[in-house]
Design a protein around this motif. Structure first.
Motif, PDB file in Angstrom:
ATOM      1  N   LEU A  36     -54.363  19.972  -3.221  1.00  0.00           N
ATOM      2  CA  LEU A  36     -54.946  18.540  -3.247  1.00  0.00           C
ATOM      3  C   LEU A  36     -54.753  18.299  -4.347  1.00  0.00           C
ATOM      4  O   LEU A  36     -55.981  18.527  -5.072  1.00  0.00           O
ATOM      5  N   ARG A  37     -54.212  17.151  -5.202  1.00  0.00           N
ATOM      6  CA  ARG A  37     -54.443  16.658  -6.921  1.00  0.00           C
ATOM      7  C   ARG A  37     -55.613  15.534  -7.099  1.00  0.00           C
ATOM      8  O   ARG A  37     -56.146  15.119  -6.113  1.00  0.00           O
ATOM      9  N   ALA A  38     -56.071  16.476  -7.436  1.00  0.00           N
ATOM     10  CA  ALA A  38     -56.863  15.573  -8.600  1.00  0.00           C
ATOM     11  C   ALA A  38     -56.642  13.698  -8.649  1.00  0.00           C
ATOM     12  O   ALA A  38     -54.776  13.961  -8.882  1.00  0.00           O
ATOM     13  N   GLY A  39     -57.215  13.280  -8.403  1.00  0.00           N
ATOM     14  CA  GLY A  39     -57.042  11.674  -8.580  1.00  0.00           C
ATOM     15  C   GLY A  39     -56.772  11.292  -7.372  1.00  0.00           C
ATOM     16  O   GLY A  39     -55.923   9.715  -6.824  1.00  0.00           O
ATOM     17  N   THR A  40     -55.991  12.216  -6.664  1.00  0.00           N
ATOM     18  CA  THR A  40     -56.484  11.470  -4.650  1.00  0.00           C
ATOM     19  C   THR A  40     -56.918  10.648  -4.910  1.00  0.00           C
ATOM     20  O   THR A  40     -58.421  10.880  -5.015  1.00  0.00           O
ATOM     21  N   SER A  41     -56.904   9.555  -3.875  1.00  0.00           N
ATOM     22  CA  SER A  41     -58.139   8.544  -3.568  1.00  0.00           C
ATOM     23  C   SER A  41     -58.682   8.815  -2.171  1.00  0.00           C
ATOM     24  O   SER A  41     -58.512   9.012  -1.262  1.00  0.00           O
ATOM     25  N   VAL A  42     -59.999   9.441  -1.782  1.00  0.00           N
ATOM     26  CA  VAL A  42     -60.365   9.290  -0.807  1.00  0.00           C
ATOM     27  C   VAL A  42     -61.255   7.988  -0.899  1.00  0.00           C
ATOM     28  O   VAL A  42     -62.457   7.478  -1.403  1.00  0.00           O
ATOM     29  N   PRO A  43     -61.154   7.151   0.395  1.00  0.00           N
ATOM     30  CA  PRO A  43     -61.574   6.149   1.165  1.00  0.00           C
ATOM     31  C   PRO A  43     -62.868   6.223   1.913  1.00  0.00           C
ATOM     32  O   PRO A  43     -63.019   7.631   3.156  1.00  0.00           O
ATOM     33  N   LEU A  44     -64.497   5.861   0.719  1.00  0.00           N
ATOM     34  CA  LEU A  44     -65.471   6.096   1.633  1.00  0.00           C
ATOM     35  C   LEU A  44     -66.387   4.805   2.224  1.00  0.00           C
ATOM     36  O   LEU A  44     -65.519   4.153   1.800  1.00  0.00           O
ATOM     37  N   PRO A 161     -67.421   0.029   1.512  1.00  0.00           N
ATOM     38  CA  PRO A 161     -66.716   0.146   1.308  1.00  0.00           C
ATOM     39  C   PRO A 161     -66.523   1.182   0.049  1.00  0.00           C
ATOM     40  O   PRO A 161     -67.459   0.575  -1.286  1.00  0.00           O
ATOM     41  N   VAL A 162     -66.128   2.143  -0.313  1.00  0.00           N
ATOM     42  CA  VAL A 162     -66.255   3.216  -1.925  1.00  0.00           C
ATOM     43  C   VAL A 162     -65.805   4.166  -1.906  1.00  0.00           C
ATOM     44  O   VAL A 162     -65.131   4.386  -1.153  1.00  0.00           O
ATOM     45  N   THR A 163     -64.554   3.687  -3.150  1.00  0.00           N
ATOM     46  CA  THR A 163     -63.382   4.927  -3.749  1.00  0.00           C
ATOM     47  C   THR A 163     -64.075   5.493  -4.739  1.00  0.00           C
ATOM     48  O   THR A 163     -64.157   4.818  -5.600  1.00  0.00           O
ATOM     49  N   ALA A 164     -63.812   6.544  -3.559  1.00  0.00           N
ATOM     50  CA  ALA A 164     -64.046   7.632  -4.926  1.00  0.00           C
ATOM     51  C   ALA A 164     -62.461   8.726  -4.751  1.00  0.00           C
ATOM     52  O   ALA A 164     -61.559   8.416  -4.889  1.00  0.00           O
ATOM     53  N   PHE A 165     -62.714   9.632  -5.702  1.00  0.00           N
ATOM     54  CA  PHE A 165     -61.546  10.234  -6.165  1.00  0.00           C
ATOM     55  C   PHE A 165     -61.623  11.904  -6.021  1.00  0.00           C
ATOM     56  O   PHE A 165     -62.607  12.156  -6.561  1.00  0.00           O
ATOM     57  N   ILE A 166     -60.588  12.654  -6.107  1.00  0.00           N
ATOM     58  CA  ILE A 166     -60.456  14.203  -6.466  1.00  0.00           C
ATOM     59  C   ILE A 166     -60.863  14.536  -7.444  1.00  0.00           C
ATOM     60  O   ILE A 166     -60.152  13.958  -8.623  1.00  0.00           O
ATOM     61  N   ASP A 167     -61.746  15.517  -7.647  1.00  0.00           N
ATOM     62  CA  ASP A 167     -61.743  15.647  -9.629  1.00  0.00           C
ATOM     63  C   ASP A 167     -61.096  16.772 -10.094  1.00  0.00           C
ATOM     64  O   ASP A 167     -60.581  16.446 -11.004  1.00  0.00           O
ATOM     65  N   GLU A 168     -60.196  17.726  -9.287  1.00  0.00           N
ATOM     66  CA  GLU A 168     -59.660  18.529  -9.872  1.00  0.00           C
ATOM     67  C   GLU A 168     -58.712  19.134  -8.544  1.00  0.00           C
ATOM     68  O   GLU A 168     -58.926  18.406  -7.728  1.00  0.00           O
TER      69      GLU A 168
END
Length: 189
Positions: A36-44, A161-168
């Motif tokens: 799961l790559r850093a920067g992958t968008s995760v819709p919250l 809606p909140v857009t977040a990203f995997i950190d590493e």
């Protein structure tokens, strides 16, 4: 409780040899691994509303979100929809006199998926509307009136809606839902 991200396992795994010795044949599914790559968008989406009304929000206060959609690698779910996520308030300004509006800033901290915590980044914010034009107009007519006029409170409603990203980068092992089950025989003594 924190778990090392390199050891993240996002599906059930079976300790086949230990279970075989105790119970006999065990059904297992073939696992695959991925990253799961850093920067992958995760819709919250917000699982609770935040507002400066009532002046109850504090810097450092935690708030709850959840994943709005599943996050997948090669067609396999690694973060299910509805997984809980946590954020933290970083700035609060309550509405005030002279048309000052309320303000909320926060950051996304992590998501929990299959018993593991995955660090994330992202932010939320809202600013109420200022009452500056009304304050200026009132101050011209009645100088003291501007003192009593306030802006509006900041408000981030439930479900926003909140857009977040995997950190590493996170290594994961997944059990594909469509993988055939493999049955092994117990060891003969």
């Amino acid at each position: 409780m924190k778990f090392p991200l390199g050891a993240l396992v996002c599906a059930l795994t079976f300790a086949v040899p230990a279970v075989q010795a105790q119970t006999g044949p065990v059904a297992t599914a073939a696992t695959t691994s991925g990253t799961l790559r850093a920067g992958t968008s995760v819709p919250l989406k917000m699982a609770e509303g935040l507002t400066t009304k009532g002046k109850k929000l504090k810097v450092g206060q935690r708030f709850q979100m959840e994943t709005a959609e599943a996050v997948m690698i090669d067609g396999n779910v690694v973060i299910p929809a509805g997984s809980p996520a946590t954020g933290e308030i970083t700035e609060v300004r309550n509405k005030g006199m002279w048309g000052k509006s309320g303000r909320i800033n926060g950051r996304v901290l992590y998501v929990r998926a299959n018993g593991r915590q995955i660090r994330m980044s992202g932010s939320i914010d809202d600013k109420g509307k200022t009452g500056t034009a009304g304050v200026v107009g009132a101050a011209v007519l009645i100088p003291v009136a501007g003192f009593f006029m306030t802006g509006t409170s900041a408000d981030i409603p439930l479900g926003s809606p909140v857009t977040a990203f995997i950190d590493e980068d996170v290594s994961v092992a997944v059990v594909p839902a469509s993988a055939p089950m493999v049955v092994t025989s117990p060891a003969k003594n």
